[in-house]
Each structure stands twice: as structure tokens, then as C-alpha cells.
Design a protein around this motif. Structure first.
Motif, short mmCIF file in Angstrom:
data_model
loop_
_atom_site.label_atom_id
_atom_site.label_comp_id
_atom_site.label_asym_id
_atom_site.label_seq_id
_atom_site.Cartn_x
_atom_site.Cartn_y
_atom_site.Cartn_z
N PRO A 66 0.80 -1.24 0.00
CA PRO A 66 0.00 0.00 0.00
C PRO A 66 0.82 1.28 0.00
CG PRO A 66 -0.09 -1.08 2.14
CD PRO A 66 0.57 -2.04 1.20
N ASP A 67 2.08 1.21 0.41
CA ASP A 67 2.91 2.41 0.47
C ASP A 67 3.82 2.56 -0.75
OD1 ASP A 67 1.94 3.08 3.05
OD2 ASP A 67 3.30 1.59 3.92
N SER A 68 3.63 1.72 -1.74
CA SER A 68 4.58 1.69 -2.85
C SER A 68 4.09 2.39 -4.12
CB SER A 68 4.93 0.23 -3.19
OG SER A 68 3.78 -0.44 -3.71
N PHE A 69 2.90 2.99 -4.09
CA PHE A 69 2.37 3.57 -5.32
C PHE A 69 3.26 4.70 -5.82
CE2 PHE A 69 -0.12 6.74 -7.63
CZ PHE A 69 -0.61 5.96 -8.66
N ARG A 70 3.55 4.66 -7.10
CA ARG A 70 4.33 5.71 -7.76
C ARG A 70 3.73 5.98 -9.13
NH1 ARG A 70 5.75 5.51 -3.34
NH2 ARG A 70 7.85 5.49 -2.42
N TYR A 71 3.65 7.27 -9.48
CA TYR A 71 3.27 7.61 -10.86
C TYR A 71 4.45 7.34 -11.78
CZ TYR A 71 -1.02 10.05 -9.49
OH TYR A 71 -2.27 10.34 -9.01
N ALA A 72 4.15 6.88 -12.99
CA ALA A 72 5.19 6.82 -14.01
C ALA A 72 5.49 8.26 -14.45
CB ALA A 72 4.72 5.99 -15.20
N LEU A 73 6.76 8.59 -14.65
CA LEU A 73 7.15 9.96 -14.96
C LEU A 73 7.64 10.09 -16.39
CD1 LEU A 73 9.12 10.77 -11.67
CD2 LEU A 73 6.68 11.14 -12.16
N ASP A 74 7.39 11.26 -16.99
CA ASP A 74 7.89 11.51 -18.33
C ASP A 74 9.30 12.09 -18.25
OD1 ASP A 74 7.59 14.15 -17.56
OD2 ASP A 74 5.75 14.47 -18.71
N GLU A 75 9.84 12.57 -19.36
CA GLU A 75 11.21 13.07 -19.40
C GLU A 75 11.39 14.33 -18.56
OE1 GLU A 75 12.05 13.63 -23.49
OE2 GLU A 75 12.20 11.47 -23.93
N GLN A 76 10.31 15.06 -18.32
CA GLN A 76 10.39 16.27 -17.50
C GLN A 76 10.15 15.98 -16.02
OE1 GLN A 76 8.54 16.33 -20.53
NE2 GLN A 76 10.44 17.15 -21.43
#
Length: 510
Positions: A66-76
Motif C-alpha cells: 500500500p505504500d509503494s504507489f508511484r506515478y510513471a514519470l515523463d522526461e520532464q
């Protein structure tokens, strides 16, 4: 044109309006899902092993951290969008690919392709059973023997199927029973919708209110760190109350249909079964061959139930048993010359039975394609669905305790539209809901209760449920008509489920 003529024309146009076809509804939901991919960034979780004990055996299951959620990030370094293109090649999913990709998604163990093949096999097998004439003649004999007590069929069948859902997670198995029970219900003056109620709907009422379902409540409790199969002193009375609610609603509707058949929501589609009755013999033949056919069916059902309970059989094994049943019934039909059957006619009957499943199979596949448009149901792969899951958990955590418990129920019901597998939804949502419950002052037992009610009860409604669409298909009930009928019952179930969750919270159900 006179005012009266204008009003008549307007009323006639209003009467010509029809509920959109199920495929039309699914298509517009797919458009909405595609639009979400342009608005919501994709994200993912990491997974971890959850250990729990069931029947004295330690089991493990991969669940989200439950504490591991991360958005995928673009080059910026900004949260990344993954908008669905109009078309995608190379096996990727584009909007115009969603139907094909949905139809071919999954494996023989579930999801679209496994469920579709399961439907075709049991449809063909029961095509052979129906070709023998045993079911038609058995129904006539049964009606004759039970004349005056027909109304008992509804509470007895509903209770048995609800018990099946509660004890061993019965769901897909209801499809096979609906094939046999639907002609009986039509003969008794009821309709196809009554058949769906006493078979599939009853299993889901039992599934949702179960005290021991191994595929729902047991897995959710294990993941949440609650003693597995605990809390039966609350859940068993709840199952009784929900089952009585279902019986009462079904009997009230069925009584109205008996008084006025045209009041049925499925009156026009039931014409198929009424025509089959007029074509069938009225002599109520029932000899040694018919008894053998019935014996094969009963033995198969008992064998399947044993396999599900003892060996955890699933779609491939169950389909194989019903295929074997079709072969055995075919041999009996030819040897005893039931309805003049020949080997070639058996092959034709199998193909015709399978053909009746094509329409619901297409709907199942297209509904599965909606999940793919949102990125699929894997926690470790960046998707819009994972972002929705994380955001919902954060929002619920800001609410007062009783309201948080209720919103857990609402969230589980909505999330079930995308992930209709009870065990799959438990693995995705319970690792988030269990610690969240601790933070807001809700017991983990209540969080499990919200999960099982939200997950199980919405299976009665969502078009992404393969078992629902298949049962509607064999009873020839369009999902749009089903929606027009079932919404009242769903409101009653939602009120009852809300009351159960809030009551459980305030009495300290733990």
C-alpha cells in the motif's frame, strides 16, 4: 396538423424509444474509459507476499504494497499520461482494438477467453441434453406431480443457489443450471428473468453475504490479517436476511408475472421458449432412457461440486466434466432412441447449443476490453486503474470513521466494474483498505465486510461480469432490459449492505 395529432405523434415517437442494446452500452463505456486515459496519469504498485492460515494450512498470495504507489514519470519528471490511440499495432491496445483484444484476453483459467470457451462447451453439451427431450418431458411430469405447490420452487431454488454461493463461491456453475431451469419457469407461468433471479442472482447474494466463501471472504480476511473464517456470528444471520430479501423480491415479481404474463420485462424474448414448448410432445414420455439421462446430469453436478470444494476445480476442469456429461447423455440418447436421435443429430445439437452462446460470448469479450483500455488489472504495470485505486484510498482516508466504512463499500462496488474476480479484487484492494481502516478507526473485519458486499452484490448488475452475461444469454434476456428490471432490487440491496456495514462498525464488529 392539429394539436391532438401532434400530441399523438409525439407519444408514438416516445413509445418507439427502446433501451439501447447491451453492446451499444458497452461501446459507450469503452469511449469513457478511453477518455480517462487522456486525463489521469498512469501509476503502479510494488507487490509483496501475504501469509495467512486457512483450514490449518499456511497459504501465501501476492498482494500490493500500500505504500509503494508511484506515478510513471515523463522526461520532464511529471506524472505521465498514456492516452489510448485510435488504433495500435503489434499487439498493443488501441480504441478500435478493444473488442478483439478483449475477446482474446486472459487464459483458460479465466478472463475472457477461458470463460468464452467454457460457455461454448457447456452450451454444446446442454444442447445434446435438450435434444433428448428428457428435460421437456421431465418438466411436464414435475409440474403434474407438484400441481398447486409451484410457488415453492422459487424459495427452494433461491435458497439452494444462495447456499452454493456462500459455501463454495458458486457463480459460473449457475449458467448450466439456468439452461435447464428456464424452460421450467416458463412452463410454470414465470419468465426468463425469474430464472436469472433464482440461479445466478441467488449465488451472488450468497457470495456477498457469506460467512465461509473461500474465494472471497476467506482470501480478504487472510490478506487483511483477520483470522480466516472469523465473524460467522455476524455474517450467518446477514446471509439469512439477504437471502430472505432476495426470495421476497423474486416471489413478488413472479406472482405479478403469473397474473399478467405481458407485465414481464422479458415477455418478447421468452417467446423462444414458448415456441419450443408448442413444438415439444405433450405425452410426457418418461422411460428408462430418460431416467438414465437425469442420472448422468445429477451425477455430473455432484461430481463438479465435489471437485470444486475438495480439489478447487475451476473453469477447465468444470468444462471438461460437462463435456463428458454431453457425451454420456448422447450415448444414452442414441441407444434408447430418445426423440429419434442419431449420431449426426447429436453433433448438430452440440453445434446449435454452442451457437446460442455466441452473443453473450461477444459481450463478455468486449466488456473485458474495457479493462485493457485502462491499462489492465496488474498492480505492477503502470495503468490508469492503479491511479484510480490509489486516489480512492487517499480520499477515503480523509473521511470520518463511519463515513469511511460506508465509502469503502461504495468504492468496492464501483471497482468491481473493472475487476470482477473476487480473489483478484481482494488482492488489489484489501492491502490498501486494511491499513486505511486502522488509520480512520474502522475495524479490519468491517473493511472485509465492505469488500465482500461491494464486490459480490454488484456482480448482479455490471455488464463486465462474464457469468452474469452468460446467464442472461442462455435465458435470452438483454442486459438493457435486465437493468430496467433489477435497479429496484439493487437499491434495496445497497441500502441493506450500507446498514450492515454501518451497524457492524458501531457494534465494534472485529
Amino acid at each position: 396538423m392539429s394539436l391532438t395529432s401532434s400530441i399523438d405523434t409525439t407519444m408514438a415517437q416516445g413509445r418507439r424509444w427502446q433501451m439501447p442494446d447491451t453492446l451499444v452500452i458497452i461501446f459507450f463505456v469503452a469511449i469513457a474509459a478511453a477518455i480517462l486515459t487522456y486525463l489521469i496519469p498512469i501509476g503502479s504498485f510494488e507487490t509483496q507476499e501475504a501469509h495467512y492460515v486457512m483450514d490449518g494450512v499456511e497459504k501465501t498470495r501476492q498482494v500490493v504494497d500500500p505504500d509503494s504507489f508511484r506515478y510513471a514519470l515523463d522526461e520532464q519528471g511529471e506524472p505521465k499520461l498514456a492516452p489510448v490511440p485510435l488504433f495500435a499495432g503489434g499487439g498493443d491496445v488501441g480504441f478500435l482494438n478493444f473488442a478483439f483484444e478483449g475477446l482474446t484476453s486472459g487464459s483458460k483459467w479465466g478472463s475472457a477467453i477461458g470463460v468464452i470457451m467454457f460457455m461454448l462447451v457447456i452450451g454444446g453439451s446442454f444442447g445434446i441434453v435438450m435434444a433428448t427431450g428428457t428435460i421437456d418431458n421431465g418438466i411436464l411430469r414435475l409440474i403434474d406431480k407438484t400441481r398447486g405447490n409451484e410457488k415453492l420452487f422459487i424459495p427452494v431454488l433461491f435458497t439452494l443457489f444462495s447456499l452454493g454461493g456462500a459455501v463454495f463461491g458458486m457463480g459460473e456453475e449457475a449458467i448450466a443450471f439456468a439452461i435447464i431451469i428456464c424452460p421450467l419457469m416458463i412452463r410454470l407461468g414465470y419468465d426468463g428473468i425469474t430464472t436469472v433471479m433464482v440461479t445466478y442472482v441467488a449465488t451472488q447474494v450468497g457470495f456477498a453475504s457469506s460467512w465461509m466463501n473461500p474465494f472471497g471472504v476467506a482470501i480478504a480476511q487472510g490478506i487483511a490479517g483477520v483470522p480466516v473464517l472469523s465473524g460467522s456470528e455476524f455474517r450467518l444471520p446477514m446471509w439469512v436476511l439477504f437471502t430472505l430479501l432476495g426470495i421476497g423480491f423474486t416471489m413478488r415479481y413472479a406472482h405479478r408475472i403469473q397474473l399478467d404474463p405481458r407485465a414481464s420485462f422479458s415477455y418478447h424474448s421468452d417467446a423462444y421458449f414458448r415456441e419450443q414448448q408448442t413444438k415439444s410432445s405433450l405425452e410426457s414420455r418418461f422411460g428408462v432412457g430418460d431416467w438414465l439421462v437425469l442420472g448422468v446430469i445429477v451425477a455430473t453436478v455432484a461430481w463438479v461440486v465435489w471437485g470444486v470444494v475438495v480439489h478447487a476445480w475451476f473453469i477447465p476442469e468444470i468444462a471438461s466434466q460437462f463435456f463428458t456429461m454431453g457425451l454420456a447423455v448422447g450415448v444414452v440418447g442414441v441407444l434408447f432412441n430418445l426423440n429419434g436421435l442419431t449420431v449426426n443429430q447429436l453433433a448438430t445439437s452440440f453445434k446449435q447449443g454452442a451457437a446460442t452462446m455466441i452473443e453473450p460470448a461477444v459481450l463478455v469479450g468486449c466488456a473485458s476490453g474495457i479493462l485493457l483500455l485502462l491499462g489492465g488489472g496488474k498492480a505492477t504495470e503502470p495503468s490508469v486503474l492503479n491511479s484510480i485505486l490509489s486516489a480512492a484510498g487517499s480520499a477515503i482516508g480523509q473521511l470520518p470513521d463511519a463515513l469511511s466504512a460506508w465509502f469503502m463499500l461504495v468504492f468496492q462496488g464501483v471497482f468491481n466494474f473493472f475487476v470482477t474476480s473476487g480473489s483478484g479484487q481482494a488482492a488489489l484492494t484489501m492491502p490498501l483498505m486494511a491499513p486505511l481502516a486502522d488509520l480512520v478507526g474502522v475495524s479490519r473485519q468491517v473493511a472485509v465486510l465492505a469488500f465482500q458486499l461491494g464486490d459480490g452484490l454488484t456482480n448482479i448488475l455490471v455488464p463486465t461480469s462474464a457469468s452474469l452475461m452468460a446467464t442472461l444469454g442462455v435465458c435470452r434476456v438483454d442486459w438493457g432490459l435486465w437493468l430496467a428490471f433489477i435497479w429496484r432490487f439493487m437499491v434495496a440491496l445497497f441500502v441493506a449492505a450500507s446498514a450492515a456495514v454501518i451497524f457492524g462498525h458501531y457494534i465494534g464488529f472485529a
